[in-house]
Design an enzyme around this catalytic site. Sequence first.
Site, short mmCIF file in Angstrom:
data_model
loop_
_atom_site.label_atom_id
_atom_site.label_comp_id
_atom_site.label_asym_id
_atom_site.label_seq_id
_atom_site.Cartn_x
_atom_site.Cartn_y
_atom_site.Cartn_z
N HIS A 80 0.73 -1.28 -0.22
CA HIS A 80 0.06 0.06 -0.11
C HIS A 80 0.90 1.19 -0.05
O HIS A 80 1.68 1.35 0.89
CB HIS A 80 -0.83 -0.07 1.08
CG HIS A 80 -1.57 1.30 1.59
ND1 HIS A 80 -2.13 2.01 0.52
CD2 HIS A 80 -1.93 1.89 2.64
CE1 HIS A 80 -2.77 3.23 0.96
NE2 HIS A 80 -2.56 3.10 2.31
N HIS A 97 1.06 5.77 -0.97
CA HIS A 97 0.50 7.08 -1.29
C HIS A 97 0.98 7.77 -2.60
O HIS A 97 1.31 8.66 -2.62
CB HIS A 97 0.71 7.95 0.06
CG HIS A 97 -0.18 7.35 1.16
ND1 HIS A 97 -0.29 8.02 2.46
CD2 HIS A 97 -0.55 6.25 1.33
CE1 HIS A 97 -0.55 7.41 3.31
NE2 HIS A 97 -1.16 6.22 2.88
N TYR A 144 1.27 -4.26 -19.98
CA TYR A 144 2.04 -4.49 -18.85
C TYR A 144 0.88 -4.03 -17.60
O TYR A 144 0.95 -4.79 -16.53
CB TYR A 144 3.15 -4.15 -18.57
CG TYR A 144 4.38 -4.86 -19.31
CD1 TYR A 144 4.77 -6.04 -18.64
CD2 TYR A 144 4.65 -4.66 -20.82
CE1 TYR A 144 5.62 -7.10 -19.28
CE2 TYR A 144 5.44 -5.50 -21.33
CZ TYR A 144 6.30 -6.63 -20.47
OH TYR A 144 7.20 -7.44 -21.23
#
Length: 214
Positions: A94, A96, A121
């Site tokens: 995860h 930002h 891709y």
Amino acid sequence: MSEHAKLREDICTLAKSMFDRGLTCGSSGNISARLSDGTVLVTPTGRAMGFLDPAQISHLDANFNFLSGDAPTKETPLHSAFYETRTGTGAVVHLHSTHSVALSMLPDTDPDNVLPPLTPYSIMRVGKVKLLPFFIPGDPAMGDAVRGLAGKRSAVLLANHGPVVAGKDLWAAVFAMEELEETAKLAMLTRGLQPAALPTDTIQQIVRKFDVDW
């Protein structure tokens, strides 16, 4: 080197690589990876991904209960939802990352598939990316939203927050995350310029050949 020690080192190496290239900043972003015994290593809360210490990475049991290390990221419920709903998940990343977050805030972004089909891709490594609504960071409801997808997506984009990607192992998850952010960057750079996206029949060929979630 034991599997446990090697995975800790790899998490720190890849986290630093992404941090150094500006894919996440400050103390944002987190990584988890599953060991062969079913337990999970998770990056600690409040730590910059460019300066992680392998010895301080959190170790959780198969049910995500704390075993040792520093306190795990507050986004652990988000990670656990992917392991619970997608068989074969070996790692979750995860970030930002800037372009993905920007794409999540634009009104004409497709909530069912935030990435336009610009490169093969992005389809092969990421598949369709579902846009989820905004949640306060650390809200367990993020995990519930992922569970609501019933394992049909390997990647989601949290509105105004950032992307989350699951992969078969740590390297696959990181590579998919990088592909997601690069495609989001391409989408932002070519926005309003009518770029030539891949045609539908080509997309379907890629989906079939590489067994993509689509």
